[in-house]
Structure formats: structure tokens, C-alpha cells
Design a protein around this motif. Sequence first.
Motif, PDB file in Angstrom:
ATOM      1  N   ASN A  90       1.004  -1.328   0.209  1.00  0.00           N
ATOM      2  CA  ASN A  90      -0.001   0.020   0.222  1.00  0.00           C
ATOM      3  C   ASN A  90       0.770   1.057  -0.010  1.00  0.00           C
ATOM      4  O   ASN A  90       2.049   1.368  -0.405  1.00  0.00           O
ATOM      5  CB  ASN A  90      -0.949   0.078   1.248  1.00  0.00           C
ATOM      6  CG  ASN A  90      -2.252  -0.839   1.010  1.00  0.00           C
ATOM      7  OD1 ASN A  90      -3.108  -0.566   0.079  1.00  0.00           O
ATOM      8  ND2 ASN A  90      -2.420  -1.927   1.390  1.00  0.00           N
ATOM      9  N   ASN A  91       0.299   2.350   0.373  1.00  0.00           N
ATOM     10  CA  ASN A  91       1.400   3.653   0.409  1.00  0.00           C
ATOM     11  C   ASN A  91       1.105   4.300   2.018  1.00  0.00           C
ATOM     12  O   ASN A  91       1.150   5.511   1.882  1.00  0.00           O
ATOM     13  CB  ASN A  91       0.481   4.659  -0.780  1.00  0.00           C
ATOM     14  CG  ASN A  91       0.457   4.133  -1.975  1.00  0.00           C
ATOM     15  OD1 ASN A  91       1.456   3.781  -2.463  1.00  0.00           O
ATOM     16  ND2 ASN A  91      -0.823   4.146  -2.543  1.00  0.00           N
ATOM     17  N   ILE A  92       1.236   3.353   2.934  1.00  0.00           N
ATOM     18  CA  ILE A  92       1.203   3.881   4.244  1.00  0.00           C
ATOM     19  C   ILE A  92       2.588   4.320   4.778  1.00  0.00           C
ATOM     20  O   ILE A  92       3.567   3.622   4.540  1.00  0.00           O
ATOM     21  CB  ILE A  92       0.877   2.543   4.839  1.00  0.00           C
ATOM     22  CG1 ILE A  92      -0.661   2.440   4.861  1.00  0.00           C
ATOM     23  CG2 ILE A  92       0.967   2.942   6.572  1.00  0.00           C
ATOM     24  CD1 ILE A  92      -1.064   0.988   5.372  1.00  0.00           C
ATOM     25  N   GLU A  93       2.750   5.499   5.307  1.00  0.00           N
ATOM     26  CA  GLU A  93       3.954   6.083   5.810  1.00  0.00           C
ATOM     27  C   GLU A  93       4.037   5.883   7.206  1.00  0.00           C
ATOM     28  O   GLU A  93       5.055   5.842   7.856  1.00  0.00           O
ATOM     29  CB  GLU A  93       3.901   7.653   5.527  1.00  0.00           C
ATOM     30  CG  GLU A  93       4.131   7.882   4.006  1.00  0.00           C
ATOM     31  CD  GLU A  93       4.360   9.227   3.580  1.00  0.00           C
ATOM     32  OE1 GLU A  93       4.182  10.041   4.345  1.00  0.00           O
ATOM     33  OE2 GLU A  93       4.160   9.631   2.469  1.00  0.00           O
ATOM     34  N   LYS A  94       2.673   6.040   8.029  1.00  0.00           N
ATOM     35  CA  LYS A  94       2.928   5.766   9.658  1.00  0.00           C
ATOM     36  C   LYS A  94       1.759   4.698   9.979  1.00  0.00           C
ATOM     37  O   LYS A  94       0.892   4.732   9.352  1.00  0.00           O
ATOM     38  CB  LYS A  94       2.667   7.101  10.213  1.00  0.00           C
ATOM     39  CG  LYS A  94       3.929   8.017   9.837  1.00  0.00           C
ATOM     40  CD  LYS A  94       3.636   9.470  10.612  1.00  0.00           C
ATOM     41  CE  LYS A  94       4.789  10.234  10.318  1.00  0.00           C
ATOM     42  NZ  LYS A  94       4.439  11.618  10.903  1.00  0.00           N
ATOM     43  N   LEU A  95       2.048   3.756  11.100  1.00  0.00           N
ATOM     44  CA  LEU A  95       1.071   3.181  11.472  1.00  0.00           C
ATOM     45  C   LEU A  95       0.094   3.705  12.547  1.00  0.00           C
ATOM     46  O   LEU A  95      -0.525   2.929  13.395  1.00  0.00           O
ATOM     47  CB  LEU A  95       1.687   1.845  11.978  1.00  0.00           C
ATOM     48  CG  LEU A  95       2.442   1.250  11.000  1.00  0.00           C
ATOM     49  CD1 LEU A  95       3.439   0.074  11.844  1.00  0.00           C
ATOM     50  CD2 LEU A  95       1.739   0.640  10.139  1.00  0.00           C
ATOM     51  N   ASN A  96       0.167   5.229  12.644  1.00  0.00           N
ATOM     52  CA  ASN A  96      -0.922   5.719  13.567  1.00  0.00           C
ATOM     53  C   ASN A  96      -2.370   5.171  13.223  1.00  0.00           C
ATOM     54  O   ASN A  96      -2.580   5.285  12.062  1.00  0.00           O
ATOM     55  CB  ASN A  96      -0.625   7.299  13.283  1.00  0.00           C
ATOM     56  CG  ASN A  96       0.607   7.663  13.794  1.00  0.00           C
ATOM     57  OD1 ASN A  96       1.659   7.683  13.066  1.00  0.00           O
ATOM     58  ND2 ASN A  96       0.892   8.268  14.966  1.00  0.00           N
ATOM     59  N   ASN A 129       6.363  -3.534   1.993  1.00  0.00           N
ATOM     60  CA  ASN A 129       6.419  -2.745   0.594  1.00  0.00           C
ATOM     61  C   ASN A 129       5.196  -1.673   0.840  1.00  0.00           C
ATOM     62  O   ASN A 129       4.335  -1.622  -0.036  1.00  0.00           O
ATOM     63  CB  ASN A 129       5.801  -3.752  -0.456  1.00  0.00           C
ATOM     64  CG  ASN A 129       6.866  -4.888  -0.762  1.00  0.00           C
ATOM     65  OD1 ASN A 129       7.761  -4.536  -1.607  1.00  0.00           O
ATOM     66  ND2 ASN A 129       6.483  -5.959  -0.141  1.00  0.00           N
ATOM     67  N   ASN A 130       5.594  -0.858   1.867  1.00  0.00           N
ATOM     68  CA  ASN A 130       4.899   0.388   1.947  1.00  0.00           C
ATOM     69  C   ASN A 130       5.761   1.515   2.211  1.00  0.00           C
ATOM     70  O   ASN A 130       7.053   1.212   1.441  1.00  0.00           O
ATOM     71  CB  ASN A 130       4.137   0.313   3.519  1.00  0.00           C
ATOM     72  CG  ASN A 130       2.531  -0.107   3.144  1.00  0.00           C
ATOM     73  OD1 ASN A 130       1.800   0.450   2.650  1.00  0.00           O
ATOM     74  ND2 ASN A 130       2.484  -1.516   3.583  1.00  0.00           N
ATOM     75  N   LYS A 131       5.583   2.685   2.603  1.00  0.00           N
ATOM     76  CA  LYS A 131       6.360   3.928   2.578  1.00  0.00           C
ATOM     77  C   LYS A 131       6.955   4.215   3.625  1.00  0.00           C
ATOM     78  O   LYS A 131       6.940   5.773   4.253  1.00  0.00           O
ATOM     79  CB  LYS A 131       5.639   5.148   1.731  1.00  0.00           C
ATOM     80  CG  LYS A 131       5.564   4.767   0.199  1.00  0.00           C
ATOM     81  CD  LYS A 131       4.866   5.604  -0.598  1.00  0.00           C
ATOM     82  CE  LYS A 131       4.532   5.149  -1.906  1.00  0.00           C
ATOM     83  NZ  LYS A 131       4.037   6.222  -2.698  1.00  0.00           N
ATOM     84  N   GLY A 171       7.065   6.102  12.545  1.00  0.00           N
ATOM     85  CA  GLY A 171       6.025   5.350  11.691  1.00  0.00           C
ATOM     86  C   GLY A 171       5.586   3.997  12.113  1.00  0.00           C
ATOM     87  O   GLY A 171       4.877   3.522  11.818  1.00  0.00           O
ATOM     88  N   ILE A 172       6.866   3.421  12.732  1.00  0.00           N
ATOM     89  CA  ILE A 172       6.610   2.168  13.306  1.00  0.00           C
ATOM     90  C   ILE A 172       6.200   2.198  14.734  1.00  0.00           C
ATOM     91  O   ILE A 172       5.515   1.200  15.284  1.00  0.00           O
ATOM     92  CB  ILE A 172       7.522   1.311  13.118  1.00  0.00           C
ATOM     93  CG1 ILE A 172       8.086   1.207  11.610  1.00  0.00           C
ATOM     94  CG2 ILE A 172       7.558  -0.086  13.831  1.00  0.00           C
ATOM     95  CD1 ILE A 172       9.340   0.130  11.327  1.00  0.00           C
ATOM     96  N   PRO A 221      11.128   1.948   3.382  1.00  0.00           N
ATOM     97  CA  PRO A 221      12.640   2.613   3.347  1.00  0.00           C
ATOM     98  C   PRO A 221      13.241   2.449   4.785  1.00  0.00           C
ATOM     99  O   PRO A 221      14.514   2.325   4.809  1.00  0.00           O
ATOM    100  CB  PRO A 221      11.903   4.319   3.248  1.00  0.00           C
ATOM    101  CG  PRO A 221      10.901   3.986   2.455  1.00  0.00           C
ATOM    102  CD  PRO A 221      10.074   2.563   2.929  1.00  0.00           C
ATOM    103  N   ILE A 222      12.533   2.434   5.867  1.00  0.00           N
ATOM    104  CA  ILE A 222      13.277   2.051   7.217  1.00  0.00           C
ATOM    105  C   ILE A 222      13.847   0.903   7.349  1.00  0.00           C
ATOM    106  O   ILE A 222      15.054   0.867   7.881  1.00  0.00           O
ATOM    107  CB  ILE A 222      12.223   2.445   8.275  1.00  0.00           C
ATOM    108  CG1 ILE A 222      12.726   2.262   9.810  1.00  0.00           C
ATOM    109  CG2 ILE A 222      11.023   1.643   8.123  1.00  0.00           C
ATOM    110  CD1 ILE A 222      13.856   3.284   9.819  1.00  0.00           C
ATOM    111  N   GLU A 223      13.410  -0.271   6.792  1.00  0.00           N
ATOM    112  CA  GLU A 223      13.702  -1.474   6.834  1.00  0.00           C
ATOM    113  C   GLU A 223      15.148  -1.356   6.086  1.00  0.00           C
ATOM    114  O   GLU A 223      15.935  -2.363   6.439  1.00  0.00           O
ATOM    115  CB  GLU A 223      12.803  -2.448   6.461  1.00  0.00           C
ATOM    116  CG  GLU A 223      13.340  -4.021   6.592  1.00  0.00           C
ATOM    117  CD  GLU A 223      14.035  -4.402   5.139  1.00  0.00           C
ATOM    118  OE1 GLU A 223      14.950  -5.148   5.148  1.00  0.00           O
ATOM    119  OE2 GLU A 223      13.456  -4.038   4.157  1.00  0.00           O
ATOM    120  N   GLU A 224      14.941  -1.074   4.807  1.00  0.00           N
ATOM    121  CA  GLU A 224      16.069  -0.955   3.731  1.00  0.00           C
ATOM    122  C   GLU A 224      17.313  -0.342   4.424  1.00  0.00           C
ATOM    123  O   GLU A 224      18.320  -0.760   4.229  1.00  0.00           O
ATOM    124  CB  GLU A 224      15.691  -0.508   2.558  1.00  0.00           C
ATOM    125  CG  GLU A 224      14.581  -1.324   1.812  1.00  0.00           C
ATOM    126  CD  GLU A 224      14.011  -0.616   0.601  1.00  0.00           C
ATOM    127  OE1 GLU A 224      14.084   0.656   0.547  1.00  0.00           O
ATOM    128  OE2 GLU A 224      13.541  -1.367  -0.533  1.00  0.00           O
TER     129      GLU A 224
END
Length: 218
Positions: free
Chosen positions: A129-135, A150-152, A158-159, A177-180
Amino acid sequence: MIAPIKRIEQLLQDCIAPTLAYAQKIMSKGTTIKDAIKAWEEKTGLVSTEAKVVKLLMVQPLITKMDASLASLASVEHLALSTNLIDKISNLNGLAHLRILSLGRNCIKKIEGLEAVADTLEELWISYNNIEKLNGIESCKKLKVLYASNNKIKGWEGIVPISSLPLIEDVVFYNNPIEEKCSADGNWVDEMKKRFPTLKRLDGKPIFREEVENAEES
């Protein structure tokens, strides 16, 4: 030189505009939840109001909205709406038994509307999806599994919301991106173990903690 460039830009615009218009037209005529459920019943021979598992996957035309018809799935425990064009989580009221919600491969940008199923939801699948934060996930105190690859998600902020989930134990965040970044730095697993002590599995692999290993040896 300028004239040819402008000509190329105009040609590109002429090519792209009809494609975008067609895409918008398709999205505006997406299948409704009511029609998708009806088609599912015809295909499976099951009664949706009594079914515990309902999978409305890659419906044609694709579903674009989680509308109020979802409330008719009064007995559903596993609802799958993956591979559609849904951009907002909504209308989960009335799904009093929902344990697993699958929304992978959609167009969702943020987590919302989960309060309606917070007392029962144990697994949330929202990869691609296109999620940037898990709020917005904080209310789901019974959540154990979160698949959000595979999000953003770019930073730890964000986690962090999953730290509010006392039972969370299995998460997938690869290709964010944070995981990479952290994986490239070699500290992804260690950081996740440190920040979220309840985790038992990360990105499909078991997490081993020294204190547990030492206790077993003694």
C-alpha cells in the motif's frame, strides 16, 4: 532545440491524458461491495451472512470503496479485500467477529477506522500500500500479527505505534525505507528486538533473544 522538446512534451501529454482519463473512468465505476458479495455467493454457493471467511479478491471492475454493505457479513472472521483499488479503511461497524482483515495491494495511505473491530482483530495484512505511518493502529489491543511490507514507512516514528499493542508478536516490514536503511546498516533486527520486546517473528523469521536462550540453558 527548444521547439522539438516542447513538441515531445506535447506528444507525451497527449498520450498520457487519455490513459489517465480512462483510469479515472474505470475507478469511478468500480464494483460495489454489495455486488461483489453477490458475485461471491454465486461463485461459491455459500451464504455471505453466515460465512466465516469471505474473500473479495481482485474483483472486476476493482472495488474502490469499503461501503456500508460490509455490515451484512455478520459472521465473518476473515475478510479479504486484497488486490483492489481501495484507498480508505472504513465501514467495519457490525463485523463483531472479525479476526483477520486482509487489505494488501490496494491504495491505502493511512490506517483508520479500526476502532470498530478493535475488540476482536488479531491480524492485519496491509502490505503493498502507500502507508507512511502506523498511527491509527493503537486501539487494536488484541492484534498479534501485522504484515506491512512494501509500504512507505521512512522512520521509526512510523513504526512506534505498534509499541501500544501488548500482544503483537509477528510483523513484516521488509521493503519499507526504514527497513532497507537499517538492513543496509546491519542493525535492523537488533533495533526491532530492542524497541519491541514482545516480537517473536520479524519478516518471516523467528527472533532469538539472549535472555530466553540463557534461561533455557540454565
